[in-house]
Design a protein around this motif. Structure first.
Motif, PDB file in Angstrom:
ATOM      1  N   TYR A 162      42.345  -3.842 -28.860  1.00 12.61           N
ATOM      2  CA  TYR A 162      41.967  -3.536 -27.481  1.00 12.61           C
ATOM      3  C   TYR A 162      42.832  -2.417 -26.913  1.00 12.61           C
ATOM      4  O   TYR A 162      42.361  -1.601 -26.130  1.00 12.61           O
ATOM      5  CB  TYR A 162      42.022  -4.783 -26.600  1.00 12.61           C
ATOM      6  CG  TYR A 162      40.930  -5.763 -26.939  1.00 12.61           C
ATOM      7  CD1 TYR A 162      39.593  -5.364 -26.966  1.00 12.61           C
ATOM      8  CD2 TYR A 162      41.218  -7.082 -27.250  1.00 12.61           C
ATOM      9  CE1 TYR A 162      38.587  -6.250 -27.288  1.00 12.61           C
ATOM     10  CE2 TYR A 162      40.212  -7.984 -27.571  1.00 12.61           C
ATOM     11  CZ  TYR A 162      38.899  -7.557 -27.595  1.00 12.61           C
ATOM     12  OH  TYR A 162      37.899  -8.433 -27.921  1.00 12.61           O
ATOM     13  N   LEU A 178      41.325   0.739 -28.376  1.00 12.69           N
ATOM     14  CA  LEU A 178      40.058   1.038 -27.707  1.00 12.69           C
ATOM     15  C   LEU A 178      40.288   1.502 -26.268  1.00 12.69           C
ATOM     16  O   LEU A 178      39.557   2.359 -25.770  1.00 12.69           O
ATOM     17  CB  LEU A 178      39.135  -0.176 -27.763  1.00 12.69           C
ATOM     18  CG  LEU A 178      38.674  -0.541 -29.179  1.00 12.69           C
ATOM     19  CD1 LEU A 178      37.912  -1.860 -29.177  1.00 12.69           C
ATOM     20  CD2 LEU A 178      37.859   0.568 -29.807  1.00 12.69           C
ATOM     21  N   SER A 229      34.978  -2.955 -37.646  1.00 14.81           N
ATOM     22  CA  SER A 229      34.408  -1.668 -37.275  1.00 14.81           C
ATOM     23  C   SER A 229      34.020  -0.906 -38.528  1.00 14.81           C
ATOM     24  O   SER A 229      34.839  -0.764 -39.443  1.00 14.81           O
ATOM     25  CB  SER A 229      35.420  -0.850 -36.465  1.00 14.81           C
ATOM     26  OG  SER A 229      34.949   0.469 -36.277  1.00 14.81           O
TER      27      SER A 229
END
Length: 63
Positions: free
Chosen positions: A18, A21, A3
């Protein structure tokens, strides 16, 4: 996971990335306003980043 916005994200396992996120998505749904979301996102990012830098993260614990 790579990222540009969150460079430390690549230090997380896929499961941790995850999870982070998922928290971002939950914050977006709960925020109500763009400003509230950005404030929550900033706080989440700092929390996760700092957790990765903490000595306990070296032992493999997640935030």
């Amino acid at each position: 996971m790579h990222s540009s916005v969150f460079p430390w994200l690549s230090e997380l396992t896929d499961e941790q990335a995850y999870e982070f996120l998922g928290e971002v998505i939950e914050a977006a749904n709960a925020a109500g306003t763009h400003t509230a979301f950005l404030q929550t996102l900033d706080a989440l990012a700092v929390e996760w980043r700092d957790a990765q830098r903490s000595p306990s993260s070296l032992a493999g614990s997640s935030p």
